[in-house]
Design a protein around this motif. Structure first.
Motif, PDB file in Angstrom:
ATOM      1  N   LEU A 126       2.796   1.501  -3.390  1.00  0.00           N
ATOM      2  CA  LEU A 126       1.877   1.797  -4.483  1.00  0.00           C
ATOM      3  C   LEU A 126       1.463   3.268  -4.450  1.00  0.00           C
ATOM      4  CD1 LEU A 126      -0.072   1.124  -6.794  1.00  0.00           C
ATOM      5  CD2 LEU A 126      -1.717   0.397  -5.039  1.00  0.00           C
ATOM      6  N   ASN A 127       1.084   3.757  -3.278  1.00  0.00           N
ATOM      7  CA  ASN A 127       0.643   5.152  -3.189  1.00  0.00           C
ATOM      8  C   ASN A 127       1.799   6.134  -3.368  1.00  0.00           C
ATOM      9  OD1 ASN A 127      -2.176   4.968  -3.062  1.00  0.00           O
ATOM     10  ND2 ASN A 127      -2.090   4.395  -0.904  1.00  0.00           N
ATOM     11  N   GLU A 128       3.013   5.737  -2.972  1.00  0.00           N
ATOM     12  CA  GLU A 128       4.181   6.583  -3.259  1.00  0.00           C
ATOM     13  C   GLU A 128       4.396   6.686  -4.774  1.00  0.00           C
ATOM     14  OE1 GLU A 128       7.441   4.820  -1.139  1.00  0.00           O
ATOM     15  OE2 GLU A 128       6.831   5.693   0.789  1.00  0.00           O
ATOM     16  N   PHE A 129       4.244   5.557  -5.466  1.00  0.00           N
ATOM     17  CA  PHE A 129       4.414   5.567  -6.919  1.00  0.00           C
ATOM     18  C   PHE A 129       3.309   6.388  -7.573  1.00  0.00           C
ATOM     19  CE2 PHE A 129       3.804   3.469 -11.145  1.00  0.00           C
ATOM     20  CZ  PHE A 129       4.980   3.933 -11.721  1.00  0.00           C
ATOM     21  N   PRO A 136       7.815  -7.298  -1.263  1.00  0.00           N
ATOM     22  CA  PRO A 136       6.919  -6.342  -1.926  1.00  0.00           C
ATOM     23  C   PRO A 136       7.647  -5.368  -2.844  1.00  0.00           C
ATOM     24  CG  PRO A 136       6.323  -6.574   0.374  1.00  0.00           C
ATOM     25  CD  PRO A 136       7.602  -7.322   0.190  1.00  0.00           C
ATOM     26  N   THR A 137       8.820  -4.915  -2.444  1.00  0.00           N
ATOM     27  CA  THR A 137       9.567  -3.965  -3.268  1.00  0.00           C
ATOM     28  C   THR A 137       9.927  -4.581  -4.613  1.00  0.00           C
ATOM     29  OG1 THR A 137      10.455  -2.882  -1.310  1.00  0.00           O
ATOM     30  CG2 THR A 137      11.635  -2.515  -3.377  1.00  0.00           C
ATOM     31  N   ALA A 138      10.343  -5.846  -4.602  1.00  0.00           N
ATOM     32  CA  ALA A 138      10.695  -6.521  -5.860  1.00  0.00           C
ATOM     33  C   ALA A 138       9.481  -6.620  -6.770  1.00  0.00           C
ATOM     34  CB  ALA A 138      11.269  -7.913  -5.569  1.00  0.00           C
ATOM     35  N   ALA A 139       8.308  -6.908  -6.200  1.00  0.00           N
ATOM     36  CA  ALA A 139       7.094  -6.997  -7.022  1.00  0.00           C
ATOM     37  C   ALA A 139       6.756  -5.641  -7.634  1.00  0.00           C
ATOM     38  CB  ALA A 139       5.926  -7.493  -6.172  1.00  0.00           C
ATOM     39  N   PRO A 194      -3.964   8.875  -4.101  1.00  0.00           N
ATOM     40  CA  PRO A 194      -3.785   7.532  -3.532  1.00  0.00           C
ATOM     41  C   PRO A 194      -5.073   6.720  -3.619  1.00  0.00           C
ATOM     42  CG  PRO A 194      -3.959   9.168  -1.786  1.00  0.00           C
ATOM     43  CD  PRO A 194      -3.924   9.924  -3.081  1.00  0.00           C
ATOM     44  N   VAL A 195      -4.918   5.398  -3.512  1.00  0.00           N
ATOM     45  CA  VAL A 195      -6.067   4.500  -3.432  1.00  0.00           C
ATOM     46  C   VAL A 195      -6.216   4.040  -1.990  1.00  0.00           C
ATOM     47  CG1 VAL A 195      -6.028   3.678  -5.808  1.00  0.00           C
ATOM     48  CG2 VAL A 195      -4.619   2.536  -4.102  1.00  0.00           C
ATOM     49  N   SER A 196      -7.403   3.586  -1.645  1.00  0.00           N
ATOM     50  CA  SER A 196      -7.634   3.058  -0.304  1.00  0.00           C
ATOM     51  C   SER A 196      -7.602   1.534  -0.340  1.00  0.00           C
ATOM     52  CB  SER A 196      -8.977   3.553   0.237  1.00  0.00           C
ATOM     53  OG  SER A 196     -10.021   3.106  -0.598  1.00  0.00           O
ATOM     54  N   GLU A 197      -7.432   0.942   0.821  1.00  0.00           N
ATOM     55  CA  GLU A 197      -7.381  -0.507   0.925  1.00  0.00           C
ATOM     56  C   GLU A 197      -8.789  -1.034   1.176  1.00  0.00           C
ATOM     57  OE1 GLU A 197      -4.557  -3.837   3.060  1.00  0.00           O
ATOM     58  OE2 GLU A 197      -4.785  -1.883   4.011  1.00  0.00           O
ATOM     59  N   SER A 198      -9.132  -2.111   0.501  1.00  0.00           N
ATOM     60  CA  SER A 198     -10.452  -2.722   0.637  1.00  0.00           C
ATOM     61  C   SER A 198     -10.330  -4.057   1.359  1.00  0.00           C
ATOM     62  CB  SER A 198     -11.067  -2.951  -0.749  1.00  0.00           C
ATOM     63  OG  SER A 198     -12.125  -3.887  -0.683  1.00  0.00           O
ATOM     64  N   ALA A 199     -11.033  -4.204   2.476  1.00  0.00           N
ATOM     65  CA  ALA A 199     -11.018  -5.473   3.205  1.00  0.00           C
ATOM     66  C   ALA A 199     -11.604  -6.586   2.341  1.00  0.00           C
ATOM     67  CB  ALA A 199     -11.801  -5.332   4.502  1.00  0.00           C
ATOM     68  N   GLU A 200     -12.619  -6.280   1.555  1.00  0.00           N
ATOM     69  CA  GLU A 200     -13.231  -7.282   0.693  1.00  0.00           C
ATOM     70  C   GLU A 200     -12.247  -7.761  -0.369  1.00  0.00           C
ATOM     71  OE1 GLU A 200     -17.166  -7.897  -2.163  1.00  0.00           O
ATOM     72  OE2 GLU A 200     -16.513  -5.874  -1.643  1.00  0.00           O
ATOM     73  N   LEU A 201     -11.560  -6.817  -1.030  1.00  0.00           N
ATOM     74  CA  LEU A 201     -10.591  -7.217  -2.049  1.00  0.00           C
ATOM     75  C   LEU A 201      -9.376  -7.897  -1.421  1.00  0.00           C
ATOM     76  CD1 LEU A 201     -10.696  -4.203  -4.539  1.00  0.00           C
ATOM     77  CD2 LEU A 201     -11.684  -6.482  -4.835  1.00  0.00           C
ATOM     78  N   ASN A 202      -8.986  -7.483  -0.206  1.00  0.00           N
ATOM     79  CA  ASN A 202      -7.901  -8.182   0.496  1.00  0.00           C
ATOM     80  C   ASN A 202      -8.256  -9.654   0.690  1.00  0.00           C
ATOM     81  OD1 ASN A 202      -5.996  -6.156   0.805  1.00  0.00           O
ATOM     82  ND2 ASN A 202      -6.694  -5.555   2.839  1.00  0.00           N
ATOM     83  N   ALA A 203      -9.480  -9.927   1.131  1.00  0.00           N
ATOM     84  CA  ALA A 203      -9.892 -11.306   1.380  1.00  0.00           C
ATOM     85  C   ALA A 203      -9.887 -12.119   0.091  1.00  0.00           C
ATOM     86  CB  ALA A 203     -11.271 -11.326   2.025  1.00  0.00           C
ATOM     87  N   MET A 227       0.838  -1.206   0.000  1.00  0.00           N
ATOM     88  CA  MET A 227       0.000   0.000   0.000  1.00  0.00           C
ATOM     89  C   MET A 227       0.868   1.250   0.000  1.00  0.00           C
ATOM     90  SD  MET A 227      -3.242  -0.312  -0.321  1.00  0.00           S
ATOM     91  CE  MET A 227      -3.688   1.344   0.134  1.00  0.00           C
ATOM     92  N   ARG A 228       1.879   1.257   0.879  1.00  0.00           N
ATOM     93  CA  ARG A 228       2.754   2.425   0.973  1.00  0.00           C
ATOM     94  C   ARG A 228       3.472   2.666  -0.348  1.00  0.00           C
ATOM     95  NH1 ARG A 228       7.841   2.633   1.479  1.00  0.00           N
ATOM     96  NH2 ARG A 228       8.067   0.492   2.212  1.00  0.00           N
TER      97      ARG A 228
END
Length: 195
Positions: free
Chosen positions: A82-85, A141-144, A93-102, A79-80
């Protein structure tokens, strides 16, 4: 004549004593320098002097074990980054979705258990339009994120769609297949189908 001889001998003796004192001071200074402590190139203290032995070297330490990352730690890092990029591209920035996380987490665990590397079958959930998906096998995560930034097939642009409003992340360790032991990172973006 005897008086003059005594004076000359006294002068000579005085000079000899002075020279011996100077030589003694020089020798003392040189010995003091060689006996002083110093720090070696590897950072350990060593005693100087002609009879001293080098200090024993510390035993090599085992390499640290790799840090086990939890899905929560990976999500926070993604999240950090992605939003920095997105900010670097002038996008909100985008927000995090609990539904999409699941959903992303379930798919990551499925792929890791199967040892495969496939996109999920994307369906529309509660959002207006369907999301798109990025996946990567990467050590962290950084590599991805870096792989997607370098992508020339739309993954880079997909990270900064202006219509993206929510994101979910999944993360699991492979337990089967040729990629066993690697990490799989799955990211879902909701983007109102702007491609």
């Amino acid at each position: 004549m005897n008086v003059n001889m005594n004076i000359d001998i006294n002068k000579i003796i005085g000079l000899i004593v002075t020279v011996i004192s100077i030589i003694g001071a020089i020798i003392g200074a040189v010995q003091g320098d060689t006996a002083s402590s110093s720090i070696s190139g590897n950072g350990t203290a060593q005693s100087g002097g002609t009879n001293s032995q080098p200090a024993p070297q510390p035993a090599p330490q085992p390499a640290p074990k790799p840090v086990e990352r939890t899905p929560e730690q990976v999500r926070a890092s993604l999240m950090r980054q992605l939003n920095e990029f997105r900010a670097s591209q002038g996008v909100a920035p985008v927000s995090e979705s609990a539904e999409l996380n699941a959903i992303a987490q379930k798919w990551a665990e499925h792929e890791a258990a199967q040892g495969t590397f496939n996109h999920s079958t994307l369906k529309c959930w509660t959002y207006t339009d369907c999301p798109h998906e990025h996946i990567a096998i990467a050590g962290d995560p950084t590599a991805a994120i870096d792989v997607w930034k370098r992508s020339k097939d739309g993954h880079r642009e997909g990270m900064y769609y202006t219509t993206s409003v929510a994101v979910g992340h999944g993360f699991a360790k492979y337990t089967a297949g040729p990629n066993k032991g690697d990490w799989i990172i799955v990211q879902f973006w909701h983007d109102h189908n702007e491609r």
